[in-house]
Write a protein that holds these residues in place. Sequence first.
Motif, short mmCIF file in Angstrom:
data_model
loop_
_atom_site.label_atom_id
_atom_site.label_comp_id
_atom_site.label_asym_id
_atom_site.label_seq_id
_atom_site.Cartn_x
_atom_site.Cartn_y
_atom_site.Cartn_z
N GLN A 15 0.84 -1.19 0.00
CA GLN A 15 0.00 0.00 0.00
C GLN A 15 0.87 1.24 0.00
O GLN A 15 1.82 1.35 0.77
CB GLN A 15 -0.91 0.00 1.23
N SER A 19 -3.21 6.93 -0.97
CA SER A 19 -3.96 6.14 -1.94
C SER A 19 -5.21 6.91 -2.36
O SER A 19 -5.78 7.69 -1.59
CB SER A 19 -4.33 4.77 -1.37
N SER A 21 -8.82 6.52 -5.05
CA SER A 21 -9.69 5.78 -5.96
C SER A 21 -10.13 6.77 -7.03
O SER A 21 -10.71 7.82 -6.71
CB SER A 21 -10.91 5.23 -5.22
N SER A 61 -0.65 4.73 -4.26
CA SER A 61 -1.39 3.60 -4.83
C SER A 61 -2.69 4.18 -5.38
O SER A 61 -3.44 4.84 -4.64
CB SER A 61 -1.70 2.53 -3.77
N TYR A 63 -6.24 3.27 -7.18
CA TYR A 63 -7.22 2.22 -7.48
C TYR A 63 -8.10 2.78 -8.59
O TYR A 63 -8.91 3.67 -8.35
CB TYR A 63 -8.02 1.86 -6.23
N ARG A 120 -5.12 -1.69 -9.32
CA ARG A 120 -4.18 -0.94 -8.48
C ARG A 120 -2.89 -0.65 -9.24
O ARG A 120 -2.26 -1.55 -9.79
CB ARG A 120 -3.87 -1.74 -7.22
N ASP A 122 0.78 1.21 -8.54
CA ASP A 122 1.68 1.78 -7.54
C ASP A 122 2.71 2.65 -8.23
O ASP A 122 3.27 2.27 -9.27
CB ASP A 122 2.39 0.68 -6.75
#
Length: 144
Positions: A15, A19, A21, A61, A63, A120, A122
């Motif tokens: 992770q 992060s 989304s 990260s 998403y 995902r 990274d």
Amino acid sequence: MSLSAAAVACPQIQQGRASYSVTGQDLYSPNRYSVTAGGNQNLRNCGWNNTGYVISQPDFSFYTSGMSGYGRLEIEVTQAACDTILLVNSANASWFYDDDSAGYPNPRINLYGTANTQGRIDVWVGTYGTSNCSATLEMETWNN
């Protein structure tokens, strides 16, 4: 340092420090993220055939979803105060590295197809040299 200790310290798929989304539509206009580029992990000591310094944990990260309508995801460093590099582990676990594709001192990586872009992703924003600096990561989708 033992080889196993060095390998543990290298870029790790885990992770990210931050992060997000996002959808393909969210990224149709460039999204920008502030970051401190660089780290204490020398990619050459980690078995990479590329020059750069990153942290072990990804800086980000992402998403991603809804990427099928977009042919390309562009990941770029802008407004860097030093020579930066990008290291990306795509949604299908493929590795990408770049130094100056966006013109010195900025790297750019283009990911194509939903296998690379949906899921995902990274991202490590590193430096070519050992000094850290402030930078901006920019992500944008394209229809081509």
